[in-house]
Design a protein around this motif. Structure first.
Motif, PDB file in Angstrom:
ATOM      1  N   CYS A 117       0.843  -1.193   0.000  1.00  0.00           N
ATOM      2  CA  CYS A 117       0.000   0.000   0.000  1.00  0.00           C
ATOM      3  C   CYS A 117       0.880   1.245   0.000  1.00  0.00           C
ATOM      4  O   CYS A 117       1.935   1.263   0.625  1.00  0.00           O
ATOM      5  CB  CYS A 117      -0.903   0.009   1.237  1.00  0.00           C
ATOM      6  SG  CYS A 117      -2.051   1.402   1.250  1.00  0.00           S
ATOM      7  N   CYS A 121      -0.009   4.764   6.425  1.00  0.00           N
ATOM      8  CA  CYS A 121      -0.626   5.097   7.722  1.00  0.00           C
ATOM      9  C   CYS A 121       0.287   4.622   8.873  1.00  0.00           C
ATOM     10  O   CYS A 121       0.900   3.558   8.781  1.00  0.00           O
ATOM     11  CB  CYS A 121      -2.001   4.451   7.840  1.00  0.00           C
ATOM     12  SG  CYS A 121      -3.109   4.978   6.519  1.00  0.00           S
ATOM     13  N   CYS A 124       0.080   1.102  10.549  1.00  0.00           N
ATOM     14  CA  CYS A 124      -0.127  -0.002   9.634  1.00  0.00           C
ATOM     15  C   CYS A 124       1.183  -0.395   8.984  1.00  0.00           C
ATOM     16  O   CYS A 124       1.780   0.382   8.257  1.00  0.00           O
ATOM     17  CB  CYS A 124      -1.128   0.419   8.574  1.00  0.00           C
ATOM     18  SG  CYS A 124      -1.217  -0.734   7.206  1.00  0.00           S
ATOM     19  N   GLY A 169      -4.065  -2.726   1.333  1.00  0.00           N
ATOM     20  CA  GLY A 169      -4.278  -1.790   0.236  1.00  0.00           C
ATOM     21  C   GLY A 169      -5.385  -0.789   0.481  1.00  0.00           C
ATOM     22  O   GLY A 169      -6.196  -0.937   1.402  1.00  0.00           O
ATOM     23  N   LYS A 360      -7.076  -1.762   7.194  1.00  0.00           N
ATOM     24  CA  LYS A 360      -7.336  -0.514   7.906  1.00  0.00           C
ATOM     25  C   LYS A 360      -7.723  -0.796   9.329  1.00  0.00           C
ATOM     26  O   LYS A 360      -8.314  -1.831   9.602  1.00  0.00           O
ATOM     27  CB  LYS A 360      -8.472   0.222   7.214  1.00  0.00           C
ATOM     28  CG  LYS A 360      -7.921   1.129   6.213  1.00  0.00           C
ATOM     29  CD  LYS A 360      -8.878   1.318   5.107  1.00  0.00           C
ATOM     30  CE  LYS A 360      -8.111   1.293   3.842  1.00  0.00           C
ATOM     31  NZ  LYS A 360      -7.725  -0.041   3.467  1.00  0.00           N
TER      32      LYS A 360
HETATM   33  S1  SF4 Z   1      -4.222   1.365   6.853  1.00  0.00           S
HETATM   34 FE1  SF4 Z   1      -4.927   0.806   4.810  1.00  0.00          FE
HETATM   35  S2  SF4 Z   1      -4.613   2.660   3.604  1.00  0.00           S
HETATM   36 FE2  SF4 Z   1      -3.363   2.903   5.446  1.00  0.00          FE
HETATM   37  S3  SF4 Z   1      -1.328   2.092   4.872  1.00  0.00           S
HETATM   38 FE3  SF4 Z   1      -2.490   0.409   5.776  1.00  0.00          FE
HETATM   39  S4  SF4 Z   1      -3.428  -0.696   4.066  1.00  0.00           S
HETATM   40 FE4  SF4 Z   1      -2.806   1.352   3.345  1.00  0.00          FE
END
Ligand code: SF4
Length: 361
Positions: A117, A121, A124, A169, A360
């Motif tokens: 991704c 974030c 993550c 993603g 997420k």
């Molecule tokens: S939380 Fe979702 S959008 Fe944010 S980096 Fe992780 S996978 Fe990507």
């Protein structure tokens, strides 16, 4: 290698059949075998002669995703799958089971839409390695079909009732494949999963939120919010620097205006970052008057991110302030905590390297 059969809409498959010199109705039969029953080989399609498979073999690809690894939670039956894609890349997918006393049981599959991704974030680890590539529609749908196929070997009545696009993603960065996957999963001759039973989760790609409102007004939208203050959200969700809160909330208002659908805001509570009583009051103010609910998620402690959970008492106080302000709040039910599948953060060790596959929060 031909087109992925799992990613073809019925009309597209009809065109492929006609081009291969086959009658159109064969497309309907093949579509049902693949999309409804999850057939993984031509000889599984009982009413389809072998000559159809031979005629289509060069044009379409029927290879299933390969489950490299499956983990099953001992506490609640949550299953986590590591799937290998055709080019050797891997994605993770989770099946969550919810028993209901009144309505039928719910079986939710959380699918990935990208390998890696680009959103970065803070909580993550998927974002740590950046984006590798988008998934094709057939690879997204294939995750649902392969799980259904596997579980049906134990339980022939098993049905996937809900799909959440919350795995690896950012789904709205893979918009074409996302829409195609939604349409395929919704097809009455396929999985027949209602639009409202599908949830698209985004970190806040404003123009795409409005596209989604127009293109698929019935799906459920979830937004990873995580703070009501730009300076904090800039750090947690870097996309906020492109689309700050005011723009995001304007888009949410328009989304609701167009769709008349309630938005879910995901809010991961992180100790010392976004979980104080003042944060709760800011959040109540930000969402005031919006048709929405807030899903509070105690953040998973992931070593790489250095983030910690608040205490249960702090979480309860945060929820109380929101409730008293008239906001609809839920605390996400933890699933598969013993296999690290809860709250969208999935961890895995592979080839000696620490690999975190995430969704997420
Ligand atoms: S939380 Fe979702 S959008 Fe944010 S980096 Fe992780 S996978 Fe990507």
């Amino acid at each position: 290698m031909g087109l992925s059969l799992r990613g073809l809409r019925l009309e597209e498959l009809q065109d492929v059949c006609v081009a291969a010199g086959l009658p159109k109705f064969r497309a309907g039969q093949v579509f049902e075998w693949v999309q409804a029953k999850g057939a993984g080989a031509w000889d599984e399609m009982k009413n389809v002669p072998a000559s159809v498979g031979e005629a289509l073999a060069g044009a379409v690809d029927l290879t299933s995703l390969e489950a490299l690894k499956t983990q099953v939670s001992r506490t609640d039956g949550t299953r986590k799958y590591l799937f290998r894609l055709g080019d050797g890349q891997t994605v993770e997918t989770v099946l969550m089971l919810y028993e209901r006393k009144v309505a039928r049981d719910r079986a939710t599959v959380c699918v990935s839409t990208q390998v890696g991704c680009a959103m970065g974030c803070a909580f993550c680890a998927t974002g740590l390695g950046g984006l590798v590539r988008n998934l094709e529609a057939g690879e997204i749908v294939g995750q649902v079909l392969e799980i259904m196929r596997q579980v049906r070997q134990e339980d022939p009545e098993f049905r996937v009732t809900n799909v959440v696009f919350m795995g690896m993603g950012e789904p709205l960065q893979n918009y074409g494949s996302l829409l195609a996957a939604i349409s395929l999963l919704n097809n009455p001759k396929g999985q027949n999963i209602g639009m409202r039973r599908m949830t698209v989760s985004t970190c806040g790609i404003v123009p795409r939120i409005l596209d989604l409102a127009r293109d698929n007004p019935q799906v459920t939208l979830a937004i990873s919010l995580h703070s009501a203050r730009d300076e904090v959200r800039d750090r947690l969700v870097p996309m906020n620097r492109h689309y700050p809160l005011q723009e995001l909330m304007d888009a949410c208002r328009k989304y609701i205006e167009i769709t008349n659908r309630r938005i879910t805001f995901e809010y991961a509570l992180v100790k010392g970052v976004n979980s104080s009583p003042q944060d709760a009051r800011d959040l109540a103010r930000l969402t005031e008057g919006l048709l929405c609910n807030i899903n509070l998620i105690p953040v998973n402690a992931v070593r790489e991110t250095g983030l910690e959970r608040p205490t249960e008492a702090e979480n309860a106080e945060f929820a109380r302030i929101l409730t008293e302000a008239g906001v609809e709040v839920s605390l996400r039910e933890e699933k598969g905590s013993d296999i690290d599948a809860a709250c969208g953060q999935l961890r895995k060790r592979q080839g000696g390297e620490f690999l975190v596959l995430n969704g997420k929060v």
